[in-house]
Design an enzyme around this catalytic site. Structure first.
Site, mmCIF file in Angstrom:
data_model
loop_
_atom_site.group_PDB
_atom_site.id
_atom_site.type_symbol
_atom_site.label_atom_id
_atom_site.label_comp_id
_atom_site.label_asym_id
_atom_site.label_seq_id
_atom_site.Cartn_x
_atom_site.Cartn_y
_atom_site.Cartn_z
ATOM 1 C CB ALA A 126 -0.882 0.013 1.243
ATOM 2 C CE LYS A 127 5.317 4.913 -0.014
ATOM 3 N NZ LYS A 127 6.459 4.077 0.371
ATOM 4 N N GLY A 128 0.338 5.782 0.894
ATOM 5 C CA GLY A 128 -0.580 6.896 1.101
ATOM 6 C C GLY A 128 0.159 8.202 0.936
#
Ligand code: NAD
Length: 434
Positions: free
Chosen positions: A123-125
């Site tokens: 994931a990444k944000g």
């Protein structure tokens, strides 16, 4: 398009429905993915699944500034693939954040976790903002409101953030507190990269640089080169670059040049890393270090050396400068420092590249240890952390290079193949929920 002119459903067809620039991070990731998937002969159905992110969240994050005005920031969280376990990936605060960048970074996290065989997805944000213009109180409000906006996805079993560009232990503490307030009890395992006092792991701060040192040592061994006196150049002197330099020097390598935002310093006889670090502590930047000659960030990449460690930014080794690189080994401390165009040239020159998804995986590996320690409520000493990290990095280096040797591809494609194979295997076992 008529039925007869439709492409066969049984061949791998990259999406060509939109144009992406060569340096677009998602395209950079996908061009390697496509090649690895074809070499692996991946089933077309699985290819399609792995080419799309599982979930993309876009949120608006209102913050009342210290002067009373309200600003609204755009935030993203992308869960690329969670077939192997909870999504894992950092949160960055930066003006350059785009959905394509977050998607690419989330995919990279998926492949990185699979390369080192951690039970995590990727994931990444990110939030589009300039944290250097914000007070501590404004950053705290931004962090807490962003966390609450994406809270449905967060959780130790579903999505576990970590620090990334312009976020740190302090920010992770706010994420953890906000999540815990909503849950009505303390949940340390919801983020990693936390302060050690509140469930962080010993050895996490040094883990990425340590991982770089370990895989470089393995590469030297594989190429029959000696550790002693190996000449190393490091671009970027932050967390990853400075620790990699320090630990490589401790192993007997000679650090001849390092650089940061302010420029580079070069001493062909070797720098004393502790002395350089003392200068940076006092002056913030490398600029003005007296015991070496100044050199630009472009020149540093082309210096004669044995090992080059790009540990700053994306896209610094491109088709334009790859032909001038003289290093025998490149250890990619940064994410995405080499463009796909440069890969070809480096291969032709016979440069041994340790790709980012292996070289800088030490950080996420110790993040995994942190999550395990939080969930078990039992904390390890630093020696245990470092020894376990070493075992994983050495094993993964062997697995990536064996894959590359077996399929006669470069190490980057070998790493992608290893990762895609592991993620695909889980998809086959789980089947498709319909
Ligand atoms: P950092 O902010 O601690 O350090 C970045 C360094 O790069 C600083 O010294 C900065 O001055 C320098 N820099 C910035 N612009 C530059 C330029 N134009 N030329 C040369 N140097 C420049 O960041 P970090 O945590 O060390 O991360 C560096 C890279 O490693 C990033 O790509 C990051 O995504 C990647 N990475 C970090 C970790 C981690 O655990 N910290 C893990 C995996 C990957």
């Amino acid at each position: 398009m008529t039925a007869t002119s439709r492409p066969s459903q049984n061949v791998i067809m990259p999406d060509k429905d939109r144009f992406l620039g060569e340096e677009n991070p998602f395209e950079a990731m996908m061009s390697r993915f496509d090649f690895a998937a074809k070499t692996l002969n991946l089933e077309p159905g699985l290819y399609k699944i792995l080419r799309h992110p599982e979930k993309q969240i876009i949120v608006s994050v209102p913050v009342q500034r210290d002067n009373g005005e309200v600003d609204v920031y755009t935030g993203y969280r992308v869960l690329y693939n969670t077939s192997r376990g909870p999504a894992k990936g950092g949160i960055r605060f930066d003006l350059q954040v785009t959905l394509d960048e977050v998607k690419a970074l989330a995919a990279w996290m998926t492949w990185k976790c699979a390369v080192v065989n951690l039970p995590f997805g990727g994931a990444k944000g990110g939030v589009v903002c300039d944290p250097s213009t914000m007070s501590n109180a404004e950053l705290e409000k931004l962090t807490r409101r962003y966390t609450s906006a994406i809270i449905e996805t967060l959780g130790p079993d579903s999505d576990v953030p970590a620090p990334d560009v312009n976020t740190n232990e302090r920010v992770m503490a706010w994420v953890m507190d906000t999540y815990s307030m909503h849950k009505r009890h303390t949940v340390t395992a919801v983020v990693t990269g936390k302060p050690v006092e509140m469930g962080g792991s010993l050895g996490r701060r040094e883990a990425t640089g340590r991982g770089c040192m370990i895989v470089t040592r393995e590469a030297l061994k594989k190429l029959g080169m000696k550790l002693q006196g190996t000449k190393v150049v490091v671009q970027g002197f932050g967390n990853v670059g400075s620790i990699a330099a320090e630990l490589m020097e401790r192993e007997g390598m000679t650090i001849i040049a390092v650089s940061d935002k302010s420029g580079g310093i070069y001493n062909p006889k070797g720098l004393v890393v502790a002395d350089v670090l003392a200068h940076v502590r006092q002056n913030k930047f490398l600029k003005g270090y007296p015991k070496a000659q100044a050199i630009s960030n472009e020149e540093i990449l082309e210096l004669p050396c044995d090992v080059l460690v790009p540990a700053a930014l994306e896209n610094v080794i491109t088709a334009k400068n790859a032909g001038n690189i003289k290093a025998k080994i490149i250890c990619e401390g940064a994410n995405g420092p080499t463009t796909a165009g440069a890969d070809k040239i480096l291969n032709e020159k016979g440069i041994f590249v340790i790709p980012d998804i292996l070289a800088n995986a030490g950080g996420v590996t110790v993040s995994y240890f942190e999550w395990v320690q939080d969930r078990g409520g039992y904390f390890w000493d630093e020696e245990t952390v470092n020894n376990r990290l070493e075992r994983i990095m050495v094993r993964s280096f062997g697995e990536v290079t064996s894959m590359a040797d077996r399929y006669k591809v470069d190490n980057r494609i070998g790493a992608y193949m290893l990762a895609i194979d592991r993620v695909a295997a889980v998809h086959r076992l789980r089947g498709m929920y319909a």
